[in-house]
Structure formats: C-alpha cells, structure tokens
Design an enzyme around this catalytic site. Sequence first.
Site, PDB file in Angstrom:
ATOM      1  N   ASP A 168      55.368   3.123  48.747  1.00  0.00           N
ATOM      2  CA  ASP A 168      56.398   4.140  48.934  1.00  0.00           C
ATOM      3  C   ASP A 168      57.518   3.844  47.945  1.00  0.00           C
ATOM      4  O   ASP A 168      58.252   2.869  48.101  1.00  0.00           O
ATOM      5  CB  ASP A 168      56.923   4.091  50.379  1.00  0.00           C
ATOM      6  CG  ASP A 168      57.944   5.185  50.646  1.00  0.00           C
ATOM      7  OD1 ASP A 168      58.105   6.063  49.776  1.00  0.00           O
ATOM      8  OD2 ASP A 168      58.577   5.153  51.710  1.00  0.00           O
TER       9      ASP A 168
ATOM     10  N   GLY B  12      52.637  18.500  25.626  1.00  0.00           N
ATOM     11  CA  GLY B  12      52.394  19.937  25.753  1.00  0.00           C
ATOM     12  C   GLY B  12      52.580  20.530  27.122  1.00  0.00           C
ATOM     13  O   GLY B  12      52.374  21.731  27.311  1.00  0.00           O
TER      14      GLY B  12
ATOM     15  N   ASP C  17      54.153  22.376  30.168  1.00  0.00           N
ATOM     16  CA  ASP C  17      55.200  23.398  30.303  1.00  0.00           C
ATOM     17  C   ASP C  17      55.820  23.415  31.692  1.00  0.00           C
ATOM     18  O   ASP C  17      56.740  24.194  31.949  1.00  0.00           O
ATOM     19  CB  ASP C  17      54.629  24.790  30.016  1.00  0.00           C
ATOM     20  CG  ASP C  17      54.159  24.939  28.577  1.00  0.00           C
ATOM     21  OD1 ASP C  17      54.727  24.264  27.698  1.00  0.00           O
ATOM     22  OD2 ASP C  17      53.225  25.716  28.342  1.00  0.00           O
TER      23      ASP C  17
ATOM     24  N   ASP D  49      53.904  17.155  44.470  1.00  0.00           N
ATOM     25  CA  ASP D  49      53.163  17.095  45.729  1.00  0.00           C
ATOM     26  C   ASP D  49      54.061  16.513  46.820  1.00  0.00           C
ATOM     27  O   ASP D  49      54.787  15.546  46.586  1.00  0.00           O
ATOM     28  CB  ASP D  49      51.922  16.226  45.541  1.00  0.00           C
ATOM     29  CG  ASP D  49      50.994  16.279  46.731  1.00  0.00           C
ATOM     30  OD1 ASP D  49      50.347  17.324  46.926  1.00  0.00           O
ATOM     31  OD2 ASP D  49      50.921  15.283  47.467  1.00  0.00           O
TER      32      ASP D  49
ATOM     33  N   HIS E 217      59.174  15.380  51.176  1.00  0.00           N
ATOM     34  CA  HIS E 217      59.305  13.979  51.575  1.00  0.00           C
ATOM     35  C   HIS E 217      60.170  13.191  50.591  1.00  0.00           C
ATOM     36  O   HIS E 217      60.334  11.982  50.747  1.00  0.00           O
ATOM     37  CB  HIS E 217      57.926  13.342  51.708  1.00  0.00           C
ATOM     38  CG  HIS E 217      57.071  14.012  52.733  1.00  0.00           C
ATOM     39  ND1 HIS E 217      57.423  14.060  54.065  1.00  0.00           N
ATOM     40  CD2 HIS E 217      55.898  14.700  52.624  1.00  0.00           C
ATOM     41  CE1 HIS E 217      56.488  14.727  54.734  1.00  0.00           C
ATOM     42  NE2 HIS E 217      55.572  15.135  53.886  1.00  0.00           N
TER      43      HIS E 217
ATOM     44  N   GLU F 220      55.606  21.314  46.560  1.00  0.00           N
ATOM     45  CA  GLU F 220      54.891  21.638  47.786  1.00  0.00           C
ATOM     46  C   GLU F 220      55.847  21.422  48.961  1.00  0.00           C
ATOM     47  O   GLU F 220      56.170  20.296  49.306  1.00  0.00           O
ATOM     48  CB  GLU F 220      53.667  20.740  47.919  1.00  0.00           C
ATOM     49  CG  GLU F 220      52.843  21.022  49.168  1.00  0.00           C
ATOM     50  CD  GLU F 220      51.814  19.942  49.411  1.00  0.00           C
ATOM     51  OE1 GLU F 220      50.695  20.290  49.802  1.00  0.00           O
ATOM     52  OE2 GLU F 220      52.134  18.756  49.236  1.00  0.00           O
TER      53      GLU F 220
END
Length: 297
Positions: A5, A28, A30, A35, A39, A79
Amino acid sequence: AGLPDLNTANKKVQNYVLSFMKECIDAGADGFRFDGAKHIETPDDGSSNCASDFWPTVIEGAKSYASATRGIALYCYGELLDSPGGNLPVSAYTRYISVTDNTWSDSVRNQVVGARNAGAYSYAYHKGNVASQLVLWAESHDTYANGTSTGLSSFEINKTWALIASRADAMGLYFARPDSMSQMLGTASVTGWANGEVGEINRFHNYFVGQSEYVANEGDIAYVERGNAGVVLVNCSGSGIGVNVAAHNIKDGTYIDQISGNVFTVSGGRIQGTIGGTGIAVVYNGNSCSHSVHNVD
C-alpha cells in the site's frame, strides 16, 4: 492481493508516480486511467485525517508537462465506482480528473436494453456532475467478469453503446470482450466493436460535437436527438421495426439511416421510418459515406 500500500501522501511517492507518467507521455501516451481512484485521498479528506495533495501534484504536473513537451491536453479519468464514501462529494475528484458513472451506464445496459424497458432511459446521470467530467460504458471488464453483463450478446451491447455514445460531451468506453469466461480477460476475441453500427454511432457522435441533445423514449424506442438535424433511435425490444415517435428539436425534412440506408421523415412533430435489423438507426445527413459498412473509428 499482497501488493504494498503506497503512501500516496508522501512526496517521494508522488514524484515517483509523476516521473512515471512523464515517461509514458514521452512515449506517446495521451491520457491515463487511475484504477480504484476513490481509494486515493483528496485535499478534501480532512474529516478523515487523511487529506493530501496527491491529485493536484500528480495531475496538474502531468498535464503541464504534456502541454509543454507535446502541446496536448492530457485526458485523465479515475475508476470511481458508486460513491467516494465518507460523505465526500464527487467534486473532490472531478476538479482534477473525470470519473466513471458506472451506475448510470449499468442502468442503461441492464434496465433499458437488457430488461427491454425504454421508459427507464433518461437525461439524469447518477453522479450528478456535468457530462464532460463523466466516463460511460456499455460494459466494463468488471461487469463482464462478475457476470452482470456476461450473458448479453454483442447485439444488446451495441444497442447500449448507441444510447451511451450518442450522448453529448461524456466520454464512452467500449470493452473488447473475450470469447468466453475460460479465456484470459484481455483476449479481445469478440469483435462486436468492429460492427458497422458501432462505427456509424461513433461518426454521429463526432459529427455533433458541441451541439445540444434531447433524450426521450416512447413505447419500445429510446432515442437521442442531437442539434436540430440528427437522431439515434434504439428498439429496446428487438430488431427491425417501424417507428413513429415525437420530434422535439430535429427540424422537418428527409434523413437517411446511415446503417441501413432507410429513409426517415420528420414532419408535423413526428419522426417516422424503419429501424433495420441491428435495432439501431443513426439518422442524419452529414456523413458523406452514407449507409456503407465501416470499421469503428
């Protein structure tokens, strides 16, 4: 899963992350997806005693670097499933990155298309933020892996895509599926993304960038009008069908479904025509490659 963690409040860790992003930009990249973004703490997490400047340090640093070295506007999203938790507002994240509106996306797929309930299709995004800060999907790797969308066919997924990607401003993601749950998740063996209707929906989205939208449903048909000269219609209950639904902003005239080539007319406040076998009609006259089959843009 046994991974360390990282202390994302620590400047050394932040600089490692930023350095890695700069390396990717040089190669390269963009944009970036974070994820499990919810958290990672924000500057607004003071009530939880875990506030930090991770997001402004990393995102602003990366965007500034991308602009200075390559002249691009970096696109970053995270996310953010359901809510951030701890009474934290979504805006704690959207001031730095765009976020996934999984609940609205899943509702369109499961209720509007899966349950064949066109009446469940609406304007209201569940995250409640401006559309330009939201990321939508027909399905994701999570919904496929957990069985939520696994049983739906490409036929149904593409109808969901039509109702998501035809919307104004929000970003859409199309998940390339494995053939079955026995394959590795990254195996993109189902090529529904290459179907002609997907390409036409994408072209429609690009053509109407910056123009208004009107979301509606009538009977089994859910549809999105864009500007005053285009509409995407989806038959939530099947495939080909004749339609006669209310016109709200699209002006009177004759239009072509870019998928089937069928003629649609708008007159007397009604949109009339026949949706083809895909269950989707992409109706406007701006595409010079009318009703031919293309790969996705």
